[in-house]
Design a protein around this motif. Structure first.
Motif, PDB file in Angstrom:
ATOM      1  N   VAL A  45       4.011   4.912  13.891  1.00 15.75           N
ATOM      2  CA  VAL A  45       4.125   5.420  12.521  1.00 15.75           C
ATOM      3  C   VAL A  45       4.622   4.319  11.581  1.00 15.75           C
ATOM      4  N   GLU A  46       3.979   4.222  10.412  1.00 16.26           N
ATOM      5  CA  GLU A  46       4.458   3.326   9.369  1.00 16.26           C
ATOM      6  C   GLU A  46       5.026   4.165   8.231  1.00 16.26           C
ATOM      7  N   TYR A  47       6.119   3.695   7.640  1.00 14.59           N
ATOM      8  CA  TYR A  47       6.751   4.423   6.543  1.00 14.59           C
ATOM      9  C   TYR A  47       7.747   3.506   5.845  1.00 14.59           C
ATOM     10  N   CYS A  48       8.312   3.978   4.756  1.00 14.39           N
ATOM     11  CA  CYS A  48       9.307   3.209   4.013  1.00 14.39           C
ATOM     12  C   CYS A  48      10.705   3.689   4.410  1.00 14.39           C
ATOM     13  N   PHE A  49      11.473   2.809   4.994  1.00 17.43           N
ATOM     14  CA  PHE A  49      12.829   3.141   5.427  1.00 17.43           C
ATOM     15  C   PHE A  49      13.681   3.455   4.196  1.00 17.43           C
ATOM     16  N   LYS A  50      14.589   4.418   4.318  1.00 17.36           N
ATOM     17  CA  LYS A  50      15.336   4.896   3.159  1.00 17.36           C
ATOM     18  C   LYS A  50      16.755   4.360   3.062  1.00 17.36           C
ATOM     19  N   SER A  51      17.145   3.467   3.963  1.00 20.78           N
ATOM     20  CA  SER A  51      18.505   2.964   3.938  1.00 20.78           C
ATOM     21  C   SER A  51      18.504   1.442   3.996  1.00 20.78           C
ATOM     22  N   THR A  52      19.672   0.852   4.254  1.00 20.91           N
ATOM     23  CA  THR A  52      19.792  -0.596   4.335  1.00 20.91           C
ATOM     24  C   THR A  52      19.149  -1.109   5.610  1.00 20.91           C
ATOM     25  N   ALA A  53      18.452  -2.238   5.513  1.00 18.66           N
ATOM     26  CA  ALA A  53      17.813  -2.853   6.675  1.00 18.66           C
ATOM     27  C   ALA A  53      18.878  -3.557   7.510  1.00 18.66           C
ATOM     28  N   GLY A  54      19.555  -2.797   8.369  1.00 22.05           N
ATOM     29  CA  GLY A  54      20.667  -3.323   9.147  1.00 22.05           C
ATOM     30  C   GLY A  54      20.230  -4.212  10.292  1.00 22.05           C
ATOM     31  N   LEU A  55      21.209  -4.724  11.026  1.00 25.34           N
ATOM     32  CA  LEU A  55      20.972  -5.658  12.125  1.00 25.34           C
ATOM     33  C   LEU A  55      21.005  -4.890  13.445  1.00 25.34           C
ATOM     34  N   TYR A  56      20.021  -5.161  14.308  1.00 23.14           N
ATOM     35  CA  TYR A  56      19.945  -4.520  15.615  1.00 23.14           C
ATOM     36  C   TYR A  56      20.136  -5.557  16.725  1.00 23.14           C
ATOM     37  N   GLU A  57      20.658  -5.096  17.853  1.00 22.39           N
ATOM     38  CA  GLU A  57      20.993  -5.992  18.952  1.00 22.39           C
ATOM     39  C   GLU A  57      19.740  -6.576  19.596  1.00 22.39           C
ATOM     40  N   LYS A  58      19.879  -7.798  20.109  1.00 24.59           N
ATOM     41  CA  LYS A  58      18.798  -8.369  20.911  1.00 24.59           C
ATOM     42  C   LYS A  58      18.637  -7.542  22.184  1.00 24.59           C
ATOM     43  N   GLY A  59      17.454  -7.673  22.806  1.00 23.22           N
ATOM     44  CA  GLY A  59      17.218  -6.917  24.033  1.00 23.22           C
ATOM     45  C   GLY A  59      16.880  -5.467  23.803  1.00 23.22           C
ATOM     46  N   THR A  60      16.532  -5.103  22.554  1.00 28.63           N
ATOM     47  CA  THR A  60      16.189  -3.714  22.251  1.00 28.63           C
ATOM     48  C   THR A  60      14.929  -3.653  21.391  1.00 28.63           C
ATOM     49  N   CYS A  61      14.239  -2.511  21.451  1.00 28.66           N
ATOM     50  CA  CYS A  61      13.146  -2.174  20.542  1.00 28.66           C
ATOM     51  C   CYS A  61      13.564  -0.935  19.758  1.00 28.66           C
ATOM     52  N   LEU A  62      12.876  -0.662  18.654  1.00 27.57           N
ATOM     53  CA  LEU A  62      13.215   0.484  17.817  1.00 27.57           C
ATOM     54  C   LEU A  62      12.202   1.602  17.994  1.00 27.57           C
ATOM     55  N   ILE A  63      12.694   2.841  17.924  1.00 28.65           N
ATOM     56  CA  ILE A  63      11.833   4.019  17.952  1.00 28.65           C
ATOM     57  C   ILE A  63      12.222   4.939  16.799  1.00 28.65           C
ATOM     58  N   LEU A  64      11.275   5.745  16.368  1.00 23.28           N
ATOM     59  CA  LEU A  64      11.484   6.678  15.266  1.00 23.28           C
ATOM     60  C   LEU A  64      12.052   7.982  15.788  1.00 23.28           C
ATOM     61  N   LYS A  86       0.826  -1.216   0.000  1.00 24.19           N
ATOM     62  CA  LYS A  86       0.000   0.000   0.000  1.00 24.19           C
ATOM     63  C   LYS A  86       0.859   1.265   0.000  1.00 24.19           C
ATOM     64  N   LEU A  87       2.014   1.189   0.679  1.00 22.71           N
ATOM     65  CA  LEU A  87       2.900   2.352   0.736  1.00 22.71           C
ATOM     66  C   LEU A  87       3.917   2.382  -0.406  1.00 22.71           C
ATOM     67  N   ASN A  88       3.896   1.341  -1.237  1.00 19.33           N
ATOM     68  CA  ASN A  88       4.864   1.204  -2.334  1.00 19.33           C
ATOM     69  C   ASN A  88       6.309   1.183  -1.823  1.00 19.33           C
ATOM     70  N   CYS A  89       6.515   0.489  -0.707  1.00 15.37           N
ATOM     71  CA  CYS A  89       7.864   0.364  -0.171  1.00 15.37           C
ATOM     72  C   CYS A  89       8.676  -0.609  -1.018  1.00 15.37           C
ATOM     73  N   GLY A  90       9.912  -0.255  -1.267  1.00 13.62           N
ATOM     74  CA  GLY A  90      10.774  -1.130  -2.045  1.00 13.62           C
ATOM     75  C   GLY A  90      11.601  -2.037  -1.154  1.00 13.62           C
ATOM     76  N   VAL A  91      12.742  -2.479  -1.676  1.00 13.47           N
ATOM     77  CA  VAL A  91      13.661  -3.343  -0.934  1.00 13.47           C
ATOM     78  C   VAL A  91      15.047  -2.717  -0.973  1.00 13.47           C
ATOM     79  N   ASP A  92      15.905  -3.122  -0.024  1.00 11.96           N
ATOM     80  CA  ASP A  92      17.267  -2.606  -0.040  1.00 11.96           C
ATOM     81  C   ASP A  92      18.118  -3.406  -1.015  1.00 11.96           C
ATOM     82  N   LYS A  93      19.416  -3.127  -1.047  1.00  9.99           N
ATOM     83  CA  LYS A  93      20.284  -3.773  -2.029  1.00  9.99           C
ATOM     84  C   LYS A  93      20.425  -5.270  -1.807  1.00  9.99           C
TER      85      LYS A  93
END
Length: 351
Positions: free
Chosen positions: A51-70, A26-33
């Protein structure tokens, strides 16, 4: 409802791969490299919206034991969730995996907290309380008046009791304070097979030296005379990173006509990181903020990101560091300290 110029405020995030793919479409989000879906759905830094949106960079790896915020205009930051009742990621993850961790985006926007946080008012408790009130009103029509009064008294007493417990927990100090140096030292001094106490001590000393080097770098990028102004304007984004003493200073400042007396020594690594990433004098890391740099990525931004990632390993999660892992982190910290010190000299010469 639109959020700034790049996202939509939503009631909830996808909870399955299918829901995620449909939302991304629905948001026309693409994929990273690497072909990873860039659809992202996270809470804002102040926990007032999802908030939902299309991230503009590489979908990197995040540490366990954490959540993400905008944060900012589409950047991501991670915060510790190890105190959650349940649902905190137990393995490293990417934004493509966020649908697997509803605890990380299920928020109470009114009280600005995660429902999985023990001090956050529980939806089920609120719902059950409402149901009990409705049931009580129905039953009160058929019970004697003195019984109705007795039941009302008991119900009010119970509600007051739970309210007192909630606010006492809410006011407990240090819930979101980043672990201090004693916490790091305790983690590093734990002895197990394959771990050498002298190596642990070396790593601890390196971490302290690295923090001091980062603080010297910070003082050049954000001059001491501007620090109070910058902290006040960014206090909402920093609320999970401020120490107890600094929170007291800020609260006292809000009710006082006296200027806020603060220095970089009042800031921990997480707080300095947040302010530096928003400083125009610091270039973002090669992979962007919040993502682990590659071995050959050695800009100032990359090294600031390395410090934060290593700090999270040592303080946020209970890694059992074997000798090789300890040795690798020590090597990385040594290189980071040297490069940042060289950068400090260059910047001082340019002043």
């Amino acid at each position: 409802m639109k959020y700034k110029s790049f996202g939509n405020i939503v009631d909830s995030c996808p909870r399955s791969r299918t829901e995620r793919d449909n939302a991304a479409s629905k948001l026309n989000c693409g994929v990273d490299k690497y072909g990873r879906n860039l659809y992202t759905c996270v809470p804002t830094a102040d926990l007032t919206a999802v908030v939902e949106y299309c991230f503009k960079s590489t979908a990197g790896l995040y540490e366990k034991g954490t959540c993400l915020i905008l944060v900012g205009d589409g950047d991501l930051d991670d915060i510790s969730c190890t105190h959650f009742k349940e649902g905190c990621p137990k393995v490293p993850f990417r934004i493509t995996d966020l649908y697997q961790y509803p605890a990380c985006h299920n928020i109470n926007a009114k009280d600005r907290c995660f429902y999985a946080d023990p001090i956050c008012p529980d939806k089920s408790f609120i719902q059950k309380s409402n149901e009990n009130m409705m049931s009580f009103k129905h039953q009160s029509l058929i019970v004697p008046s003195f019984t109705m009064g007795l039941v009302s008294l008991v119900l009010v007493t119970v509600l007051i009791f739970f309210a007192v417990i909630y606010f006492v927990k809410k006011m407990k100090k240090g819930r979101y304070s980043a672990p201090n140096s004693e916490r790091i030292e305790a983690l590093l001094s734990y002895d197990s097979t394959g771990r050498l106490p002298d190596q642990n001590h070396q790593l601890y000393v390196l971490m302290l030296n690295c923090t001091e080097t980062m603080r010297n770098f910070f003082d050049i990028c954000i001059p001491p005379q501007r620090l109070a102004e910058v902290v006040i304007s960014s206090r909402q984004a920093m609320k999970y990173s401020l120490s107890e003493d600094l929170r007291k200073k800020i609260y006292a400042y809000q009710d006082s006509s006296e200027p806020l007396q603060i220095s970089s020594k009042d800031l921990n690594i997480s707080a300095m990181y947040i302010l530096l990433r928003n400083s125009p004098s610091v270039q973002p890391p090669s992979n962007g903020w919040g993502r682990i740099p590659e071995e050959n990525q050695i800009t100032e931004g990359d090294d600031l990101e390395r410090i934060r990632q290593i700090r999270n390993i040592l303080a946020h999660t209970k890694y059992d560091l074997d000798y090789e892992r300890c040795k690798k982190i020590s090597s990385d910290l040594t290189k980071v300290i040297r490069r940042l010190q060289e950068g400090i000299l260059r910047r001082r010469n340019q002043l």
